[in-house]
Design a protein around this motif. Structure first.
Motif, PDB file in Angstrom:
ATOM      1  N   GLN A  75       0.818  -1.220   0.000  1.00 49.01           N
ATOM      2  CA  GLN A  75       0.000   0.000   0.000  1.00 49.01           C
ATOM      3  C   GLN A  75       0.851   1.268   0.000  1.00 49.01           C
ATOM      4  N   GLN A  76       1.947   1.248   0.765  1.00 48.31           N
ATOM      5  CA  GLN A  76       2.833   2.401   0.845  1.00 48.31           C
ATOM      6  C   GLN A  76       4.278   1.937   0.731  1.00 48.31           C
ATOM      7  N   SER A  77       5.150   2.855   0.360  1.00 49.65           N
ATOM      8  CA  SER A  77       6.549   2.493   0.148  1.00 49.65           C
ATOM      9  C   SER A  77       7.469   3.630   0.590  1.00 49.65           C
ATOM     10  N   LEU A  78       8.762   3.442   0.346  1.00 52.21           N
ATOM     11  CA  LEU A  78       9.744   4.482   0.662  1.00 52.21           C
ATOM     12  C   LEU A  78       9.390   5.792  -0.038  1.00 52.21           C
ATOM     13  N   TYR A  79       8.817   5.706  -1.212  1.00 53.08           N
ATOM     14  CA  TYR A  79       8.392   6.895  -1.951  1.00 53.08           C
ATOM     15  C   TYR A  79       7.451   7.762  -1.101  1.00 53.08           C
ATOM     16  N   ASP A  80       6.475   7.108  -0.458  1.00 54.05           N
ATOM     17  CA  ASP A  80       5.516   7.851   0.357  1.00 54.05           C
ATOM     18  C   ASP A  80       6.197   8.525   1.540  1.00 54.05           C
ATOM     19  N   CYS A  81       7.220   7.872   2.090  1.00 52.40           N
ATOM     20  CA  CYS A  81       7.957   8.459   3.216  1.00 52.40           C
ATOM     21  C   CYS A  81       8.765   9.677   2.772  1.00 52.40           C
ATOM     22  N   MET A  82       9.348   9.597   1.574  1.00 52.60           N
ATOM     23  CA  MET A  82      10.231  10.664   1.109  1.00 52.60           C
ATOM     24  C   MET A  82       9.480  11.831   0.475  1.00 52.60           C
ATOM     25  N   VAL A  83       8.369  11.545  -0.189  1.00 52.68           N
ATOM     26  CA  VAL A  83       7.667  12.591  -0.955  1.00 52.68           C
ATOM     27  C   VAL A  83       6.382  13.042  -0.273  1.00 52.68           C
ATOM     28  N   ASN A  84       5.650  12.105   0.316  1.00 49.84           N
ATOM     29  CA  ASN A  84       4.341  12.432   0.889  1.00 49.84           C
ATOM     30  C   ASN A  84       4.351  12.518   2.413  1.00 49.84           C
ATOM     31  N   ALA A 112       7.663   6.138   8.435  1.00 51.36           N
ATOM     32  CA  ALA A 112       8.298   4.856   8.136  1.00 51.36           C
ATOM     33  C   ALA A 112       7.696   3.722   8.964  1.00 51.36           C
ATOM     34  N   LYS A 113       7.385   3.995  10.211  1.00 50.26           N
ATOM     35  CA  LYS A 113       6.845   2.943  11.093  1.00 50.26           C
ATOM     36  C   LYS A 113       5.515   2.394  10.574  1.00 50.26           C
ATOM     37  N   ASP A 114       4.799   3.193   9.779  1.00 47.77           N
ATOM     38  CA  ASP A 114       3.521   2.754   9.218  1.00 47.77           C
ATOM     39  C   ASP A 114       3.702   2.008   7.898  1.00 47.77           C
ATOM     40  N   LYS A 133      17.615  10.331   5.138  1.00 44.72           N
ATOM     41  CA  LYS A 133      18.207  10.305   6.486  1.00 44.72           C
ATOM     42  C   LYS A 133      17.139  10.564   7.541  1.00 44.72           C
ATOM     43  N   GLN A 134      16.270  11.529   7.275  1.00 39.68           N
ATOM     44  CA  GLN A 134      15.191  11.845   8.223  1.00 39.68           C
ATOM     45  C   GLN A 134      14.238  10.659   8.380  1.00 39.68           C
ATOM     46  N   VAL A 135      13.979   9.965   7.263  1.00 47.30           N
ATOM     47  CA  VAL A 135      13.093   8.794   7.293  1.00 47.30           C
ATOM     48  C   VAL A 135      13.705   7.687   8.155  1.00 47.30           C
ATOM     49  N   ILE A 136      14.987   7.411   7.936  1.00 49.63           N
ATOM     50  CA  ILE A 136      15.664   6.326   8.655  1.00 49.63           C
ATOM     51  C   ILE A 136      15.914   6.698  10.107  1.00 49.63           C
ATOM     52  N   ASP A 137      16.286   7.955  10.351  1.00 48.69           N
ATOM     53  CA  ASP A 137      16.554   8.398  11.727  1.00 48.69           C
ATOM     54  C   ASP A 137      15.335   8.226  12.627  1.00 48.69           C
ATOM     55  N   ALA A 138      14.146   8.319  12.050  1.00 47.15           N
ATOM     56  CA  ALA A 138      12.911   8.227  12.834  1.00 47.15           C
ATOM     57  C   ALA A 138      12.681   6.830  13.400  1.00 47.15           C
TER      58      ALA A 138
END
Length: 273
Positions: A57-66, A70-72, A109-114
């Motif tokens: 349903q969601q991917s890394l793209y959604d974390c980086m752009v939208n 990440a936890k979801d 980095k912000q995505v992974i740091d979370a």
């Protein structure tokens, strides 16, 4: 806090995704909580661990752009201790959509740091390019593994990758280190394979891992079953190679489950005997 390791080479067909899947799985089997981040729009790391992209349903793209969390998005794999942050073909468009972002190199980095406090290791499978997504992966990482195949053009393009790493080190991530150069697709029957290994070791000396990944049928078969090689055939040469690589990385980074007090006690006991 997790150690974040990118696996990068802009040259395709060097065993990058194979190494990402199987290194992450080996660390997980050794009981280290591991997150595999699929930062390649081809999403081979995602499908290689048995996930159907039609159901993602969601991917890394959604974390980086939208600005998705990440936890979801993170998925539980069939391998104990291994989770996956999946990719999607939409990630191709992320480079264009992030072009005007004020901190465009820092987004991953912000995505992974979370989430990295929840893991011992984060392995990032980079795309076969030196574009913005790969730069993001290098900025987010503590170190980078460079897979190099034991074939005639092994060193072709390696200079460009090393130059990109130097630029990232100087401008964006001063702590980025080269974890090591990993020789892949080795065939001991071929003189060429041995020549390439010797040449790479001559050029890069101690930066080359002692572990060499041999050509192995099981490594090629495992993804079609949606499994890492260690879950597909733990006794195979490929599984043993990647377990050895995981152990070499653990040793290199002084990873141990013994806490500091126990370690001091063990040293004192040795000295008193």
């Amino acid at each position: 806090m997790a150690r974040v390791i990118a696996i990068a080479n802009q040259k395709g067909g060097v065993g990058k995704t194979t190494s990402a899947i199987n290194l992450a799985s080996s660390l997980a089997v050794l009981e280290y909580k591991t997150l595999l981040v699929d930062a390649d729009p081809q999403a081979n790391s995602t499908t290689g661990l048995g996930f159907d992209l039609r159901n993602v349903q969601q991917s890394l793209y959604d974390c980086m752009v939208n600005e998705g969390q990440a936890k979801d998005v993170i998925l539980e794999s069939d391998t104990p201790n291994l989770k996956v942050l999946p990719s999607h073909i939409d990630l191709v468009g992320a480079e264009l959509e992030l072009i005007n972002h004020p901190n465009r190199e820092q987004v991953m980095k912000q995505v992974i740091d979370a989430v990295k406090e929840d893991y011992d290791f984060v392995i990032v499978d980079c795309s076969p390019s030196l574009g913005l997504i790969t730069v993001n992966a290098l900025v987010a990482s503590d170190s980078v593994i460079i897979p190099v195949q034991c074939e005639f053009f092994a060193l072709e393009g390696l200079g460009k990758l090393l130059n990109t790493i130097k630029i990232v080190q100087s401008r964006l991530n001063t702590n980025l280190a080269i974890e090591g150069i990993l020789m892949t697709m080795y065939d001991g029957r071929l003189r060429l394979s041995n020549q390439v290994v010797d040449e790479v070791k001559q050029h890069f000396e101690e930066s080359v891992f002692n572990t060499i990944i041999h050509r192995n049928t099981k490594l090629g078969e495992a993804p079609s079953f949606g499994k890492s090689v260690i879950m597909y055939d733990a006794a195979s040469t490929g599984a043993i190679n990647y377990l050895n690589l995981a152990k070499e990385i653990l040793q290199k980074n002084n990873f141990t489950r013994i806490n500091l007090e126990d370690k001091i006690l063990a040293i004192n006991n040795e000295q008193s005997e």
